[in-house]
Design a protein around this motif. Sequence first.
Motif, PDB file in Angstrom:
ATOM      1  N   TYR A  52      44.681  41.616  53.398  1.00 41.85           N
ATOM      2  CA  TYR A  52      43.449  40.895  53.714  1.00 41.85           C
ATOM      3  C   TYR A  52      43.070  39.908  52.617  1.00 41.85           C
TER       4      TYR A  52
ATOM      5  N   THR B   9      37.739  42.026  46.960  1.00 44.68           N
ATOM      6  CA  THR B   9      38.203  41.859  48.327  1.00 44.68           C
ATOM      7  C   THR B   9      37.038  41.770  49.304  1.00 44.68           C
ATOM      8  N   VAL B  10      36.011  42.630  49.122  1.00 51.50           N
ATOM      9  CA  VAL B  10      34.830  42.538  49.983  1.00 51.50           C
ATOM     10  C   VAL B  10      34.231  41.145  49.851  1.00 51.50           C
TER      11      VAL B  10
ATOM     12  N   MET C 279      36.278  38.628  51.566  1.00 53.31           N
ATOM     13  CA  MET C 279      36.133  38.712  53.026  1.00 53.31           C
ATOM     14  C   MET C 279      34.835  38.078  53.494  1.00 53.31           C
ATOM     15  N   VAL C 280      33.772  38.319  52.721  1.00 50.12           N
ATOM     16  CA  VAL C 280      32.478  37.739  53.096  1.00 50.12           C
ATOM     17  C   VAL C 280      32.551  36.216  53.019  1.00 50.12           C
TER      18      VAL C 280
ATOM     19  N   SER D 223      34.408  34.966  55.898  1.00 55.54           N
ATOM     20  CA  SER D 223      33.666  34.967  57.175  1.00 55.54           C
ATOM     21  C   SER D 223      32.620  33.859  57.215  1.00 55.54           C
TER      22      SER D 223
END
Lengths: 293, 340
Positions: free
Chosen positions: A232, A277-278, A281-282, A285
């Motif tokens: 990811y 990683t969070v 990802m945010v 998005s």
Amino acid sequence: MNLVHNAVGIMTPFLLAAIGGLFTQIAGMLNIALEGLMLIGAFVAVASTAATGSLFFGIAAGVSVSVIVAYLFGTVSLKLRANIFVSGLATNLLATGLTAVLSFRFFANKGVIRFPGIPRLPVLSAQALRRIPIAGDIFFGHHILVYVSWFLLAAAAVVIYRTPFGLRLRATGHQRSTIVSLGLKPERYQMQAILISGFTCGLAGSALTLNLSAYVPNITAGRGWIALVVIYLGNKTPLGILVASFVFGFAEALSNYAQGALEIPAEFILAFPYLITVTAMVIYSIWRRRRAA
Amino acid sequence: MAGMSGLAITLGASLVIAIVLFLLLSRDPRTTIFYFFAGPFTNKLSVGTMLNAAIPLIFTGLGISVAFKAAVFNIGGEGQIYAGAVATTAVCLALPHVPGVLGGLIAVVAGAAAGALLAGLSGLLKMKWDTDVLISTFLVSGAAILIINYIITGPLDDPESSLLATRKIAERFRLPFIFRPSKLDVSVFFALIAAVLIHLFLRYTHRGYELRMTGANPEFARYGGINVSMYLVMPLMLSGALHGAGGAFLVAGTHHMALKGFTSGMGWNGIAVALIAKNHPLAVVPAALFFAYLSTGADAAMLRSDVTYEIVAIIQASIFYLVTAQALYGFVRSRRRVPK
């Protein structure tokens, strides 16, 4: 710069597992079985190396068993139409159980098993070249599976972007109906992707135990999950997973170093890549939403 | 009850697999099989231990059921139960002069809140920016586990103990044992109450209905005027709170302290429990008991015979495979339809 050198060694199991996971991800599956496949491979590789005295047969056995378990996982998920997430969990549980039970049966021990006499993974030492700053640390002085992982990454990039198989695999994940309308079976490509992930996870597991000449219960310790995170963070591209696995490898190398030297607790450094990683990802998005708007 | 016969076949098949494993692996399979199946019922201690082992699984199973009913995939249960446990411990250790009942209540609420916050964060990210819940719950939980490991072995560590654990909470915060010599305590009643409440909530309240609608068909729900984005956050918070409460009762009832990694596996098993229960809150109770039965049985078999405890993981794995294999259920159903 020993840190960079260690990071390259540590990242190898992440990278190998992530290469296989990249194939399953591209084929539209969330493959959480990476962890279990890696664990089985790790155990069988070191036990078979000890039994045969040959690294080649050991790794071959580890990889084969990992592929067989991947086949089971694939059959349940695709042929029996199981929820792939649940069958992935099952595969991880199966791996935990199987390695403990086999270890207890054959070595009467389910703790750490040492194999002191077994052959070690050959290392490309190249003393002279190792002295080159940074590049020496990155490229030389590693064991053979490190170089195998780089080769496989390059091969994966070619297969995914330059072959009919790769194209069909991407279509399976992206727009399944295209594959169906061409008269092809998406499940077939998904199964092949799962078998590939079994292969690379077998290698990833081998790298863990053969590097130690020992088996430690649950030696993968979440590395399969990290490989998933790597995919990811790497935005599902080969180059991306190379960088992302280095980030995790570097964090772990830093945390090993921090245990003695730095003020920051090692756990924080280990938690850091998850938080990156969070965040990534945010950001991704938000970017996707902006672009759509 | 169309699913029941399929489920019975699954569970039966998994027990057959257990017997086959014992025949293969044990030198004295008869003893092993006896203790695996009957062991949990041979004495008061085993019965109590089995019931006690079911408690956290009821909480995590309920937590997962709520989330799955709303079609939000919370796979951060491991971190949420651990966060609940450590928050409860920390509050109990920090409240020296509060009476037991009030302090205990605050501590359990703190545990549930910790779980809810952890899970709710992912819900918020999903609501605001459409970040994938499945991955983000896992990542947040992964980071939380590491940080909690640090809290337990660092700031809260008991320097007088060689365990990687916190100090024990004060006597007055501990829930009474009810089935000595086992560690079964009154939290079993709280677990049962939670199951009933969640059932009533989902089945008979307006919000419960909206939650289920959103889970079953978000487009339809939106069209019907349901505030869909709220049902991304609320089920996750409820799910996290149930996980957190599971951790809280584990501390207040059984362990009286937080140990490094002591909730490990309970989050994953909660998913299995919810799956066997088909996300039905009342069915979570027997499903959790079944899981607890398997692990207590494996314990007894290990103690009295020559197999290792981890054999239970293989049995659980086969249950997972069988429960989720849709095609098998299709097969059972189609066979039944033929005679008609």
